[in-house]
Design a protein around this motif. Structure first.
Motif, mmCIF file in Angstrom:
data_model
loop_
_atom_site.group_PDB
_atom_site.id
_atom_site.type_symbol
_atom_site.label_atom_id
_atom_site.label_comp_id
_atom_site.label_asym_id
_atom_site.label_seq_id
_atom_site.Cartn_x
_atom_site.Cartn_y
_atom_site.Cartn_z
ATOM 1 N N ASP A 101 -27.027 134.800 -64.798
ATOM 2 C CA ASP A 101 -27.687 133.821 -63.929
ATOM 3 C C ASP A 101 -28.606 132.970 -64.803
ATOM 4 O O ASP A 101 -29.569 133.485 -65.381
ATOM 5 N N LYS A 137 -27.639 140.611 -65.979
ATOM 6 C CA LYS A 137 -27.806 141.615 -64.938
ATOM 7 C C LYS A 137 -27.142 142.943 -65.327
ATOM 8 O O LYS A 137 -26.122 142.947 -66.012
ATOM 9 N N LYS A 144 -30.542 135.230 -67.246
ATOM 10 C CA LYS A 144 -30.725 136.599 -66.793
ATOM 11 C C LYS A 144 -29.405 137.362 -66.985
ATOM 12 O O LYS A 144 -28.361 136.958 -66.464
ATOM 13 N N LYS A 151 -34.111 139.221 -69.495
ATOM 14 C CA LYS A 151 -34.308 137.780 -69.328
ATOM 15 C C LYS A 151 -34.521 137.144 -70.699
ATOM 16 O O LYS A 151 -35.450 137.499 -71.425
ATOM 17 N N ASN A 191 -40.393 143.749 -64.225
ATOM 18 C CA ASN A 191 -39.768 144.238 -63.000
ATOM 19 C C ASN A 191 -39.263 145.672 -63.109
ATOM 20 O O ASN A 191 -38.398 146.092 -62.343
ATOM 21 N N GLY A 200 -39.903 144.931 -69.443
ATOM 22 C CA GLY A 200 -40.087 143.744 -68.611
ATOM 23 C C GLY A 200 -40.957 144.002 -67.405
ATOM 24 O O GLY A 200 -41.256 145.156 -67.057
ATOM 25 N N GLN A 215 -33.707 146.171 -73.811
ATOM 26 C CA GLN A 215 -33.530 146.700 -72.463
ATOM 27 C C GLN A 215 -32.670 147.958 -72.515
ATOM 28 O O GLN A 215 -31.797 148.106 -73.377
ATOM 29 N N THR A 223 -33.901 129.722 -68.580
ATOM 30 C CA THR A 223 -33.806 131.183 -68.608
ATOM 31 C C THR A 223 -32.360 131.616 -68.386
ATOM 32 O O THR A 223 -31.611 130.978 -67.642
ATOM 33 N N TYR A 240 -32.194 144.516 -65.701
ATOM 34 C CA TYR A 240 -31.715 143.230 -66.240
ATOM 35 C C TYR A 240 -32.634 142.782 -67.369
ATOM 36 O O TYR A 240 -33.790 143.199 -67.478
ATOM 37 N N GLU A 290 -35.152 133.517 -72.777
ATOM 38 C CA GLU A 290 -35.788 132.239 -72.462
ATOM 39 C C GLU A 290 -35.810 131.315 -73.678
ATOM 40 O O GLU A 290 -36.110 131.762 -74.798
#
Length: 384
Positions: free
Chosen positions: A289, A312, A310, A256, A349, A347, A247, A308, A254, A258
């Motif tokens: 999160d 941020k 996250k 993620k 988003n 990602g 990222q 998961t 953010y 998993e």
């Protein structure tokens, strides 16, 4: 005066003829009462054919309940309720007087209607044991149903132990039981199906855990089915969806992370990461999160849970190793995910970027505009 020998013979012949004539006129049930087989809710019919009935009474009796159903065509109304607009029982009389068929009609069949039915001719001058009679049977077919108290719902076992899954069902005729795995996998007995009420589980392994389906079927719809879950005590296992996640930093994106865990008892999951050379626990706060995905996922195997984390607003100090740790009473296990820096957003988003085709169109328009401008300058210069 004594009768001659010839007279005596004549008298005997006449008496025999008279007795034969009388015997021939005695009532008789002349045909067998054929068995009837019908599903629940349907209508059954039993036929009793009587010859030489005369003034005697034909009676139908349900032998299993000792209930007199009809006398000739007469049925006690208190015992004959209206169901679906018609009486439960009815007797139809058919045929000539010397050979009459009494058809017993039973509507809206229930399981308790099954059994043996006796048709007999009541003759006042004779002992009841000598009355003409025939017996017919009625089988009421019943769709299968599972017997809950005798059927396995959840089975908890230790590894390498022996146990069974039991599926008890009722129905008429007796249903066949078939076992399968809900995930379509092979059964512990080998193959995709197993016939029988008891499915053996020998030397149980973790792979035998999961949901099993038993189906009871006797060709009377609908078949019955039941789900049984097998839980095998074992320490957690952990696997990651991706062992590295990239990222870009400082752009409010953010990342993620998993992981997928399995174990029984169901393990608890926590996250840690490397900070300043040491491991530090991660708390669910404004920066991080984490949760368990509750939506169905076809990638999950029996007993697996998807978690998961996250991260941020990714910053430079977020690029490190992260640990998904699962713990239960049988032990603990972990998996590592590395986060690294990229130049562009990663990602689903990320902000949408112009497509390559749109970029090509823009470049083409720009080239055309530049070419036109150059031609204009050249023409203007020539005119001067």
């Amino acid at each position: 005066m004594r009768a001659s020998k010839m007279d005596r013979i004549l008298i005997l012949v006449v008496l025999a003829a008279l007795m034969t004539t009388v015997a021939a006129q005695d009532p008789e049930i002349v045909d067998e009462i054929w068995p009837e087989v019908k599903p629940v809710g349907r209508t059954a019919r039993l036929n009793c054919t009587v010859a030489n009935k005369l003034n005697h009474v034909v009676t139908w009796e349900h032998m299993d309940t000792n209930q007199i159903i009809s006398l000739d065509e007469s049925i006690d109304l208190s015992y004959n309720p209206i169901e679906g607009g018609k009486r439960k029982y009815e007797v139809e009389k058919r045929g000539p007087e010397n050979r009459v068929t009494y058809m017993l009609i039973i509507r809206r069949l229930r399981q308790q209607d099954a059994g043996k039915y006796r048709c007999y001719v009541k003759i006042q001058a004779l002992d009841f044991t000598k009355w003409p009679s025939k017996i017919g049977s009625l089988t009421v077919q019943v769709a299968p149903s599972i017997r809950p108290g005798e059927t396995t719902t959840v089975l908890v076992v230790d590894q390498l132990s022996n146990s069974n899954l039991t599926c008890a069902a009722t129905g008429i005729p007796a249903p066949n039981i078939t076992w399968t795995r809900s995930d379509g996998g092979k059964l512990p007995t080998g193959g995709a199906q197993f016939r029988g009420a008891v499915l053996p589980l020998l030397n149980t392994t973790v792979k035998m855990g999961g949901v099993y389906r038993c189906v009871a079927d006797n060709n009377i719809k609908p078949p019955a089915q039941h789900l049984a879950e097998v839980l095998v005590f074992n320490a957690p296992t952990v696997r990651v969806v991706q062992d590295s996640v990239g990222q870009a930093q400082n752009r409010r994106f953010y990342a993620k992370l998993e992981c997928i865990t399995q174990g029984y008892p169901v393990p608890t999951v926590r996250w840690e990461r490397i900070v300043s050379g040491g491991r530090s626990p991660i708390n669910d706060d404004d920066k991080f999160d984490f949760n368990k995905q509750t939506t169905d996922n076809q990638n999950l195997k029996a007993g697996e849970q998807w978690y998961t984390l996250k991260v941020k607003n990714v910053q430079a100090n977020d690029y490190t190793d992260y640990f998904c740790i699962a713990t239960n009473t049988k032990g603990a296990n972990q998996a590592t995910i590395t986060m690294f820096e990229t130049t562009e957003c990663q990602g689903p988003n990320c902000p949408s970027l112009p497509s390559s085709k749109a970029t090509e169109v823009k470049v083409s328009l720009l080239a055309m505009a530049v070419t036109a401008l150059i031609q204009y300058v050249v023409i203007a210069s020539d005119r001067r």
